[in-house]
Design an enzyme around this catalytic site. Structure first.
Site: not given
Length: 234
Positions: A33-34, A37
């Site tokens: 998820h990170e 980003h």
């Protein structure tokens, strides 16, 4: 989730499979998820992000101990936010919105991967296996893994700071309003947890989660049906 086990609401076997699913999410999916980003921000122009140590899938670069503990205890949590400089984007608001959406999208992709594995097994393995204890454990593991990923995606899309949904919302608001909303963001998280605790957010979040899960399930079954898989009509 450990909390429900201690209250006797889960069997040991169910809890064990759910714990394994959560550990996979903590050490693989939250970093994914990170990373999503960071990778998206880099593509959009924030090239300096690779020097901040977050353009990596290494769990040690992303895990937040408190967020990981909450994930293990309650089924939702967080990782360390990726520092992004929107001044490096050609369009700072649009760039932040796209970068923010990449995180929940990563969870949806991870959930879809779980659906593919689940329906691949159901569609192509003998009935005798699907009636076995082993499949029962795998079923619990995959079901919880899929549910957690979709829940994380939906939760992060709530348009309230500091969640990803707020950055998407800010792309459509004047700077003056964004500033006013951001001034009090330290209080919003407390309010969100309070609303979750009393169940106010349960209905809309469960509705969205069910809709996304049903769509991914339909997509997975439709894909495997092209290759001869068969599923009972329920």
């Amino acid at each position: 989730m450990l909390y429900t086990l201690m209250r006797g609401q889960l069997t040991f076997q169910t809890a064990l499979m759910q714990i394994l699913a959560v550990l996979l999410i903590i050490f693989l999916i939250l970093p994914f998820h990170e990373w999503a980003h960071a990778f998206t921000a880099s593509l959009l122009g924030d090239k300096a992000i690779k020097y901040r140590g977050r353009l990596s899938l290494n769990p040690l670069s992303h895990i937040d101990p408190m967020g990981a503990l909450c994930m293990l205890l309650f089924g939702f949590g967080w990782a360390k936010p990726v520092p992004i400089d929107p001044r490096n984007f050609k369009n700072p608001k649009a760039g932040m919105a796209i970068t923010a959406f990449a995180g929940p999208l990563a969870n949806i992709v991870a959930g879809f991967a779980g659906c593919l594995i689940f329906y691949g097994i159901v569609g192509f393995t003998p009935l005798s296996f699907l009636l076995s204890d082993l499949w029962g454990y795998i079923n619990i593991f995959l079901s919880y893994y899929i549910t957690c990923n979709i829940s994380l995606a939906v939760f992060n899309l709530i348009p309230v700071p500091p969640l990803d949904g707020s950055k998407i919302l800010f792309a459509f608001l004047p700077d003056r309003i964004v500033y006013q909303i951001s001034r009090y963001q330290q209080y919003y998280f407390i309010i969100i947890f309070a609303l979750l605790f009393i169940g106010v957010l349960s209905v809309p979040l469960n509705f969205l989660q069910s809709g996304i899960t049903d769509f991914l399930s339909f997509l997975s079954k439709s894909l495997f049906s092209l290759f001869g898989a068969s599923y009972p009509v329920v």
